[in-house]
Motif scaffolding. Structure first.
Motif, PDB file in Angstrom:
ATOM      1  N   GLU A  85       0.816  -1.215   0.000  1.00 12.71           N
ATOM      2  CA  GLU A  85       0.000   0.000   0.000  1.00 12.71           C
ATOM      3  C   GLU A  85       0.851   1.266   0.000  1.00 12.71           C
ATOM      4  OE1 GLU A  85      -2.714  -3.126   1.643  1.00 12.71           O
ATOM      5  OE2 GLU A  85      -0.612  -2.624   1.821  1.00 12.71           O
ATOM      6  N   PHE A  86       2.122   1.176   0.457  1.00 13.21           N
ATOM      7  CA  PHE A  86       2.930   2.361   0.635  1.00 13.21           C
ATOM      8  C   PHE A  86       4.122   2.402  -0.321  1.00 13.21           C
ATOM      9  CE2 PHE A  86       1.231   1.225   4.933  1.00 13.21           C
ATOM     10  CZ  PHE A  86       0.137   2.047   4.821  1.00 13.21           C
ATOM     11  N   GLY A  87       4.106   1.575  -1.357  1.00 10.99           N
ATOM     12  CA  GLY A  87       5.157   1.613  -2.352  1.00 10.99           C
ATOM     13  C   GLY A  87       4.769   2.541  -3.488  1.00 10.99           C
ATOM     14  N   SER A  88       5.379   2.359  -4.641  1.00 15.21           N
ATOM     15  CA  SER A  88       5.025   3.147  -5.817  1.00 15.21           C
ATOM     16  C   SER A  88       3.565   2.861  -6.172  1.00 15.21           C
ATOM     17  CB  SER A  88       5.934   2.781  -6.987  1.00 15.21           C
ATOM     18  OG  SER A  88       7.281   3.044  -6.658  1.00 15.21           O
ATOM     19  N   TYR A  92       0.745  -1.217  -7.227  1.00 16.58           N
ATOM     20  CA  TYR A  92      -0.382  -1.827  -6.519  1.00 16.58           C
ATOM     21  C   TYR A  92      -1.401  -2.394  -7.490  1.00 16.58           C
ATOM     22  CZ  TYR A  92      -3.497  -2.396  -2.519  1.00 16.58           C
ATOM     23  OH  TYR A  92      -4.280  -2.926  -1.525  1.00 16.58           O
ATOM     24  N   PHE A  93      -1.428  -1.833  -8.700  1.00 16.87           N
ATOM     25  CA  PHE A  93      -2.422  -2.239  -9.693  1.00 16.87           C
ATOM     26  C   PHE A  93      -1.772  -3.103 -10.772  1.00 16.87           C
ATOM     27  CE2 PHE A  93      -3.810   1.550  -7.587  1.00 16.87           C
ATOM     28  CZ  PHE A  93      -5.153   1.313  -7.346  1.00 16.87           C
ATOM     29  N   ASN A  94      -0.984  -4.079 -10.328  1.00 13.44           N
ATOM     30  CA  ASN A  94      -0.298  -4.934 -11.296  1.00 13.44           C
ATOM     31  C   ASN A  94      -1.294  -5.809 -12.042  1.00 13.44           C
ATOM     32  OD1 ASN A  94      -0.279  -7.842 -10.054  1.00 13.44           O
ATOM     33  ND2 ASN A  94       0.240  -6.469  -8.343  1.00 13.44           N
ATOM     34  N   ARG A  95      -0.895  -6.203 -13.224  1.00 13.04           N
ATOM     35  CA  ARG A  95      -1.779  -6.930 -14.126  1.00 13.04           C
ATOM     36  C   ARG A  95      -2.337  -8.201 -13.507  1.00 13.04           C
ATOM     37  NH1 ARG A  95      -3.613  -4.304 -17.504  1.00 13.04           N
ATOM     38  NH2 ARG A  95      -5.452  -5.052 -16.477  1.00 13.04           N
ATOM     39  N   GLY A  96      -1.482  -8.970 -12.847  1.00 15.99           N
ATOM     40  CA  GLY A  96      -1.930 -10.237 -12.280  1.00 15.99           C
ATOM     41  C   GLY A  96      -3.001 -10.069 -11.214  1.00 15.99           C
ATOM     42  N   SER A  97      -2.786  -9.091 -10.302  1.00 15.97           N
ATOM     43  CA  SER A  97      -3.750  -8.872  -9.229  1.00 15.97           C
ATOM     44  C   SER A  97      -5.090  -8.396  -9.763  1.00 15.97           C
ATOM     45  CB  SER A  97      -3.197  -7.853  -8.227  1.00 15.97           C
ATOM     46  OG  SER A  97      -2.055  -8.349  -7.577  1.00 15.97           O
ATOM     47  N   ILE A  98      -5.047  -7.453 -10.692  1.00 18.86           N
ATOM     48  CA  ILE A  98      -6.280  -6.903 -11.253  1.00 18.86           C
ATOM     49  C   ILE A  98      -7.056  -7.976 -12.026  1.00 18.86           C
ATOM     50  CG2 ILE A  98      -7.170  -5.339 -13.031  1.00 18.86           C
ATOM     51  CD1 ILE A  98      -6.560  -3.803 -10.604  1.00 18.86           C
ATOM     52  N   ALA A 326      -8.538   1.117  -1.162  1.00 13.56           N
ATOM     53  CA  ALA A 326      -9.916   1.488  -1.456  1.00 13.56           C
ATOM     54  C   ALA A 326     -10.114   1.695  -2.951  1.00 13.56           C
ATOM     55  CB  ALA A 326     -10.292   2.754  -0.685  1.00 13.56           C
ATOM     56  N   LEU A 327      -9.128   2.278  -3.600  1.00 14.97           N
ATOM     57  CA  LEU A 327      -9.204   2.503  -5.044  1.00 14.97           C
ATOM     58  C   LEU A 327      -9.203   1.169  -5.791  1.00 14.97           C
ATOM     59  CD1 LEU A 327      -9.275   4.653  -7.236  1.00 14.97           C
ATOM     60  CD2 LEU A 327      -6.771   4.734  -7.163  1.00 14.97           C
TER      61      LEU A 327
END
Length: 412
Positions: A85-88, A92-98, A326-327
């Motif tokens: 949550e506190f990195g670049s 946080y919105f990397n392809r695999g996670s999304i 949250a985003l």
């Protein structure tokens, strides 16, 4: 030379031995703390000695957990960022996670349509939002949760930067065990002590866990219907506003300062629109949203997507205090139900700074009278807009995000 090597090796052995002795001493203090501090609190809450002893049988401190403050030491701002949550922001919105959260979420939307509809009717929380949280927290129950909750909460209650908080959670975990809400094998947690598929802290389980399948129990470990109902109940009880969205990606013209970000600078969405802020889709804001309050959110400052969010966005932050969390939840929920694509604006190459460097900037800004929300090394909205105000006040273009070059400019 050989004598020097021998002396060095001896010092290393002695140092290691002293370290082991120190840890052994702390372990003894930990066992004493369990008996003298935790047991009386647990007993007062109805926990039996048998439950207490079973919970801590063989439990020792977990020295690998973050943010530990062993007796006799002082807390420090960590150099390396341990939480995504506190990195670049863009990472946080990397392809695999999304994609993973979206594709499985669509399957779950079909599989649990009736449970989701019931919870939405009862709480007003959209099913897509519940699904996105479930996916983020435990991969819809598929992610392994490895830690012994009593070891985690015991360690952090005994020696962490938030010892009182984790001690309270430890007692709550013992109450859960006492009541038989979960089999002993299910009392596994994250590194922070969160339980089950919705990753509830123990006190949250006791307050918000709900029975979604009608069997008279709230089972967040094995019941998907109970997991769905529990997440919906949590958001409802934290103020979810039925009928409102979480937010909209927007274009912010240069005439609108990024220093206007934050939940304490809200105004009607109609007023934001009059200032020139528009939705990236080209569509107008929904009519029923125009009179409602909205807030500017720019999680990467001028170097990333921008949003007008509603009060519901800050309800999502009650689940996890990160703007990016949250985003992510709002965005994945929209992808699950509406099939939307990626954010229109790209994430810039920002972030990646040591938290200690950001903390130096925050202290310098505090010295100039800015409210950065605390010098914790984390670029929250108060830090972002304080940077923007400092930039505007010194004749710079406001970007509202920490950059490496700012450290020397702020601390000449």
């Amino acid at each position: 030379m050989f004598r020097a090597i021998f002396i060095f090796a001896t010092l290393v052995v002695l140092s290691g031995s002293a370290f082991a002795q120190d840890r052994a001493s702390v372990e003894r203090q930990f066992q004493g703390w369990l008996k003298q501090t935790v047991w009386p609190q647990a007993k007062a809450k109805g926990v039996s000695r048998r439950t207490f002893d079973n919970a801590f049988k063989g439990v020792t401190l977990n020295w690998k957990l973050p943010d530990l403050v062993p007796p006799g030491t002082q807390p420090q701002t960590p150099k390396r960022q341990r939480q995504a949550e506190f990195g670049s922001p863009g990472k946080y919105f990397n392809r695999g996670s999304i994609d993973g959260a979206t594709s499985v979420g669509r399957q779950m939307m079909q599989r649990h349509a009736s449970a989701l509809a019931k919870v939405e009717q009862d709480t007003g929380v959209p099913g897509r939002i519940i699904l996105a949280i479930w996916g983020r927290e435990s991969g819809y129950g598929r992610v392994s949760i490895p830690h012994d909750v009593f070891q985690v909460l015991g360690t952090k209650g005994f020696m962490s930067t938030r010892a009182d908080y984790f001690t309270k959670e430890l007692v709550a975990a013992l109450m859960i065990a006492q009541a038989g809400h979960a089999p002993e094998s299910a009392m596994k947690s994250s590194w922070a002590g969160a339980l089950g598929q919705p990753q509830f802290m123990p006190t949250n389980f006791l307050e918000y866990a709900a029975d979604g399948d009608g069997d008279g129990r709230a089972d967040i470990w094995g019941s998907e219907a109970d997991t769905i109902a529990s997440i919906g109940t949590y958001l409802d009880r934290h103020g979810w506003v039925s009928g409102r969205d979480w937010g909209f990606e927007v274009t912010v013209p240069s005439s609108v300062s990024c220093t206007l970000e934050g939940p304490d600078q809200g105004q009607s969405i109609a007023k934001w629109e009059k200032m020139g802020i528009t939705r990236v889709s080209g569509r107008p804001f929904p009519k029923h949203e125009l009179k409602g309050e909205g807030y500017l959110l720019m999680p990467a400052g001028r170097s990333g997507p921008a949003f007008i969010v509603t009060p519901n966005f800050y309800v999502l932050k009650e689940y996890n205090k990160s703007d990016l969390y949250a985003l992510f939840v709002g965005h994945v929920g929209d992808r699950i139900q509406y099939g939307v694509g990626d954010f229109s604006a790209r994430w810039g190459a920002v972030g990646g700074l040591y938290r200690s460097d950001v903390a130096v900037m925050q202290r310098a800004l505090e010295g100039q009278g800015h409210d950065v929300g605390g010098a914790d090394g984390l670029p929250g909205f108060k830090t972002r807009r304080s940077i923007g105000r400092w930039q505007e006040g010194t004749g710079r273009a406001a970007t509202c995000f920490p950059e490496a070059s700012m450290k020397s400019a702020l601390t000449p």
